[in-house]
Scaffold this motif. Structure first.
Motif, PDB file in Angstrom:
ATOM      1  N   HIS A 218     -46.374 -14.711  28.621  1.00 41.53           N
ATOM      2  CA  HIS A 218     -44.977 -14.896  29.032  1.00 41.53           C
ATOM      3  C   HIS A 218     -44.197 -13.597  28.866  1.00 41.53           C
ATOM      4  O   HIS A 218     -43.276 -13.504  28.040  1.00 41.53           O
ATOM      5  N   PRO A 219     -44.525 -12.575  29.667  1.00 45.37           N
ATOM      6  CA  PRO A 219     -43.851 -11.281  29.513  1.00 45.37           C
ATOM      7  C   PRO A 219     -42.354 -11.337  29.820  1.00 45.37           C
ATOM      8  O   PRO A 219     -41.604 -10.486  29.336  1.00 45.37           O
ATOM      9  N   GLU A 220     -41.919 -12.332  30.569  1.00 41.71           N
ATOM     10  CA  GLU A 220     -40.485 -12.425  30.866  1.00 41.71           C
ATOM     11  C   GLU A 220     -39.659 -12.675  29.603  1.00 41.71           C
ATOM     12  O   GLU A 220     -38.475 -12.353  29.558  1.00 41.71           O
ATOM     13  N   TYR A 221     -40.273 -13.242  28.571  1.00 42.74           N
ATOM     14  CA  TYR A 221     -39.572 -13.500  27.317  1.00 42.74           C
ATOM     15  C   TYR A 221     -39.877 -12.460  26.233  1.00 42.74           C
ATOM     16  O   TYR A 221     -39.028 -12.172  25.400  1.00 42.74           O
ATOM     17  N   PHE A 222     -41.102 -11.942  26.221  1.00 47.61           N
ATOM     18  CA  PHE A 222     -41.561 -11.126  25.095  1.00 47.61           C
ATOM     19  C   PHE A 222     -41.920  -9.694  25.452  1.00 47.61           C
ATOM     20  O   PHE A 222     -42.536  -8.995  24.663  1.00 47.61           O
ATOM     21  N   LYS A 223     -41.517  -9.238  26.640  1.00 43.56           N
ATOM     22  CA  LYS A 223     -41.882  -7.898  27.106  1.00 43.56           C
ATOM     23  C   LYS A 223     -41.423  -6.809  26.135  1.00 43.56           C
ATOM     24  O   LYS A 223     -42.185  -5.919  25.775  1.00 43.56           O
ATOM     25  N   ASN A 224     -40.193  -6.873  25.662  1.00 42.64           N
ATOM     26  CA  ASN A 224     -39.663  -5.845  24.770  1.00 42.64           C
ATOM     27  C   ASN A 224     -40.329  -5.869  23.396  1.00 42.64           C
ATOM     28  O   ASN A 224     -40.553  -4.824  22.800  1.00 42.64           O
ATOM     29  N   ILE A 225     -40.638  -7.047  22.911  1.00 42.18           N
ATOM     30  CA  ILE A 225     -41.305  -7.150  21.611  1.00 42.18           C
ATOM     31  C   ILE A 225     -42.691  -6.516  21.677  1.00 42.18           C
ATOM     32  O   ILE A 225     -43.105  -5.805  20.767  1.00 42.18           O
ATOM     33  N   LEU A 226     -43.410  -6.768  22.768  1.00 34.77           N
ATOM     34  CA  LEU A 226     -44.742  -6.198  22.924  1.00 34.77           C
ATOM     35  C   LEU A 226     -44.695  -4.695  23.184  1.00 34.77           C
ATOM     36  O   LEU A 226     -45.558  -3.956  22.726  1.00 34.77           O
ATOM     37  N   ALA A 227     -43.674  -4.233  23.890  1.00 31.60           N
ATOM     38  CA  ALA A 227     -43.575  -2.808  24.211  1.00 31.60           C
ATOM     39  C   ALA A 227     -43.123  -1.978  23.013  1.00 31.60           C
ATOM     40  O   ALA A 227     -43.549  -0.843  22.847  1.00 31.60           O
ATOM     41  N   TYR A 228     -42.254  -2.537  22.178  1.00 30.64           N
ATOM     42  CA  TYR A 228     -41.695  -1.806  21.028  1.00 30.64           C
ATOM     43  C   TYR A 228     -41.831  -2.627  19.744  1.00 30.64           C
ATOM     44  O   TYR A 228     -40.828  -3.025  19.141  1.00 30.64           O
ATOM     45  N   PRO A 229     -43.053  -2.866  19.292  1.00 28.60           N
ATOM     46  CA  PRO A 229     -43.224  -3.743  18.119  1.00 28.60           C
ATOM     47  C   PRO A 229     -42.589  -3.187  16.840  1.00 28.60           C
ATOM     48  O   PRO A 229     -42.094  -3.952  16.024  1.00 28.60           O
TER      49      PRO A 229
END
Length: 98
Positions: free
Chosen positions: A39-50
């Motif tokens: 579900h990258p629409e919800y968690f894209k930023n978390i995965l990109a900048y952990p």
């Protein structure tokens, strides 16, 4: 001598297989990571900048056998040994009292 040759052959096999997989994106084996990437629409930023978000997720799955005995399987994301995260309930209570 045969053991040395066998060890050398196994080492070369591991090195070769790693070289073959180097260009491919590895599929996450962790349940939580798979869900976040699904579900990258919800968690894209978390995965990109952990490191920026400091998200820690701990999920314990409880499985029961036919005799109803539990067994536990833990899944984690972003868990660090030396970092302490306050549980959400300990943060909510003082805010509620205010």
């Amino acid at each position: 001598m045969q053991r040395i040759l066998l060890l050398l052959a196994c080492s070369l096999l591991v090195i070769f297989s790693e070289a073959q997989n180097k260009g491919r994106e590895k599929k996450p084996t962790n349940l939580i990571e798979r869900l976040l990437k699904a579900h990258p629409e919800y968690f894209k930023n978390i995965l990109a900048y952990p490191d920026s978000f400091g998200v820690q997720i701990v999920y314990t799955q409880i499985n029961r056998d036919k005799n109803n005995r539990p067994s536990f399987k833990e899944f984690t994301y972003g868990k660090q040994k030396n970092a302490y995260f306050y549980p959400a309930s300990t943060v909510k209570m003082p805010i509620a009292f205010l």
